[in-house]
Design a protein around this motif. Structure first.
Motif, PDB file in Angstrom:
ATOM      1  N   LEU A 179       0.830  -1.207   0.000  1.00 37.76           N
ATOM      2  CA  LEU A 179       0.000   0.000   0.000  1.00 37.76           C
ATOM      3  C   LEU A 179       0.863   1.257   0.000  1.00 37.76           C
ATOM      4  CD1 LEU A 179      -2.774  -1.004   2.568  1.00 37.76           C
ATOM      5  CD2 LEU A 179      -3.117  -0.547   0.131  1.00 37.76           C
ATOM      6  N   SER A 180       1.962   1.230   0.753  1.00 36.17           N
ATOM      7  CA  SER A 180       2.809   2.429   0.841  1.00 36.17           C
ATOM      8  C   SER A 180       3.518   2.724  -0.473  1.00 36.17           C
ATOM      9  CB  SER A 180       3.846   2.264   1.967  1.00 36.17           C
ATOM     10  OG  SER A 180       4.851   1.346   1.606  1.00 36.17           O
ATOM     11  N   LEU A 181       3.554   1.752  -1.394  1.00 38.17           N
ATOM     12  CA  LEU A 181       4.196   1.967  -2.691  1.00 38.17           C
ATOM     13  C   LEU A 181       3.227   2.467  -3.759  1.00 38.17           C
ATOM     14  CD1 LEU A 181       6.739  -0.982  -3.062  1.00 38.17           C
ATOM     15  CD2 LEU A 181       7.248   1.461  -3.110  1.00 38.17           C
ATOM     16  N   LEU A 182       1.962   2.598  -3.434  1.00 41.03           N
ATOM     17  CA  LEU A 182       1.027   3.166  -4.416  1.00 41.03           C
ATOM     18  C   LEU A 182       1.418   4.618  -4.687  1.00 41.03           C
ATOM     19  CD1 LEU A 182      -2.409   1.759  -3.171  1.00 41.03           C
ATOM     20  CD2 LEU A 182      -1.001   0.958  -5.085  1.00 41.03           C
ATOM     21  N   PRO A 183       1.369   5.063  -5.960  1.00 46.60           N
ATOM     22  CA  PRO A 183       1.870   6.407  -6.322  1.00 46.60           C
ATOM     23  C   PRO A 183       0.904   7.526  -5.981  1.00 46.60           C
ATOM     24  CG  PRO A 183       1.047   5.297  -8.263  1.00 46.60           C
ATOM     25  CD  PRO A 183       0.952   4.291  -7.147  1.00 46.60           C
ATOM     26  N   ILE A 184       0.663   7.715  -4.691  1.00 51.07           N
ATOM     27  CA  ILE A 184      -0.311   8.717  -4.254  1.00 51.07           C
ATOM     28  C   ILE A 184       0.267   9.560  -3.120  1.00 51.07           C
ATOM     29  CG2 ILE A 184      -2.387   7.472  -4.953  1.00 51.07           C
ATOM     30  CD1 ILE A 184      -2.576   6.276  -2.222  1.00 51.07           C
ATOM     31  N   GLY A 185      -0.145  10.816  -3.077  1.00 45.69           N
ATOM     32  CA  GLY A 185       0.204  11.699  -1.977  1.00 45.69           C
ATOM     33  C   GLY A 185       1.693  11.792  -1.699  1.00 45.69           C
ATOM     34  N   THR A 186       2.013  11.935  -0.433  1.00 43.50           N
ATOM     35  CA  THR A 186       3.410  12.019  -0.001  1.00 43.50           C
ATOM     36  C   THR A 186       3.883  10.703   0.596  1.00 43.50           C
ATOM     37  OG1 THR A 186       2.724  12.930   2.149  1.00 43.50           O
ATOM     38  CG2 THR A 186       3.272  14.507   0.410  1.00 43.50           C
ATOM     39  N   THR A 187       3.221   9.606   0.212  1.00 48.40           N
ATOM     40  CA  THR A 187       3.685   8.282   0.612  1.00 48.40           C
ATOM     41  C   THR A 187       4.998   7.980  -0.110  1.00 48.40           C
ATOM     42  OG1 THR A 187       2.519   7.179  -1.202  1.00 48.40           O
ATOM     43  CG2 THR A 187       1.292   7.516   0.857  1.00 48.40           C
ATOM     44  N   ASP A 188       5.636   6.883   0.255  1.00 47.86           N
ATOM     45  CA  ASP A 188       6.870   6.514  -0.446  1.00 47.86           C
ATOM     46  C   ASP A 188       6.611   6.286  -1.932  1.00 47.86           C
ATOM     47  OD1 ASP A 188       8.758   6.627   1.663  1.00 47.86           O
ATOM     48  OD2 ASP A 188       8.028   4.723   2.451  1.00 47.86           O
ATOM     49  N   GLY A 189       5.485   5.658  -2.248  1.00 49.19           N
ATOM     50  CA  GLY A 189       5.141   5.467  -3.649  1.00 49.19           C
ATOM     51  C   GLY A 189       4.906   6.777  -4.369  1.00 49.19           C
ATOM     52  N   GLY A 190       4.311   7.745  -3.668  1.00 50.90           N
ATOM     53  CA  GLY A 190       4.106   9.071  -4.250  1.00 50.90           C
ATOM     54  C   GLY A 190       5.418   9.797  -4.482  1.00 50.90           C
TER      55      GLY A 190
END
Length: 217
Positions: A124-135
């Motif tokens: 989930l943290s790798l999804l390219p959204i917001g200021t997450t790691d994925g983002g």
């Protein structure tokens, strides 16, 4: 990299939703931000996959009555995690066409349970959204304007999937809205693009994340 200490947000589904880490000062380059963002989740997913494999093997040699159990619906929500469990514990997650999964519990060794939850959380943290790691990874790859477009598309998908019955995705959507919307702070130098091998790492990480969140069919 000067960052705050990770603040973990609890979850009733996976134990923890994710951690919120902010930069105290701008990263030097896009590559520095990329390396920081991809290292944790990717290492977490690899170690979680290993834990699922080891835990599944231990499950096969343990007394089921002494083990914790998870609903089969949860275990079938990840093609990677559920696939490993099903391949080691032959046919344990099989459900005949038309059969209901309500009330079916699967006994698993605690190592496998921890590995499975870790896999989902890191995916989930790798999804390219917001200021997450994925983002952050998406921003270093696509640039700020394009990353916002990609992020909004994924946020819409998260919301729709959640409204259609996925408590996991709906909870994570709410988490991002509350804590990690928008774009990350600018790097001190955003003129240099990330190297091609880092793009390859990003593609591999996103693919692994996607497969870890796609249900078993």
């Amino acid at each position: 990299m000067n960052t705050t200490f990770p603040a973990f947000v609890p979850s009733l589904i996976t134990g923890t939703t994710s951690s919120v880490t902010t930069f105290k000062e701008p990263p030097k380059t896009k590559e520095a931000m990329f390396d920081f963002a991809v290292a944790g989740p990717l290492a977490g997913m690899v170690s979680s996959i290993i834990a699922i494999g080891i835990g599944s093997q231990l499950t096969a040699t343990s007394d089921p009555s002494t083990l914790p159990s998870l609903p089969i619906e949860i275990l079938r929500q990840s093609s990677v995690g559920g696939g490993i469990i099903d391949s080691v514990l032959k046919g344990s997650l099989y459900v005949p066409d038309g059969a209901t999964m309500t009330g079916i519990l699967i006994s698993l060794h605690p190592i496998a349970v921890a590995g499975y939850m870790g896999l989902v959380v890191n995916a989930l943290s790798l999804l390219p959204i917001g200021t997450t790691d994925g983002g952050r990874i998406a921003m270093t790859w696509f640039g700020r304007p394009s990353k916002l477009v990609v992020g909004n598309l994924f946020m819409t998908s998260l919301l729709l999937t959640g409204l259609l019955g996925s408590d996991l995705f709906l909870f994570y959507f709410s988490f991002v809205i509350a804590f990690q919307t928008g774009n990350e702070i600018a790097c001190r130098d955003e003129t240099q693009e990330i190297q091609s091998w880092r793009v390859g790492v990003a593609v591999a990480a996103y693919c692994l994340s996607f497969l870890s969140l796609v249900p078993i069919q």
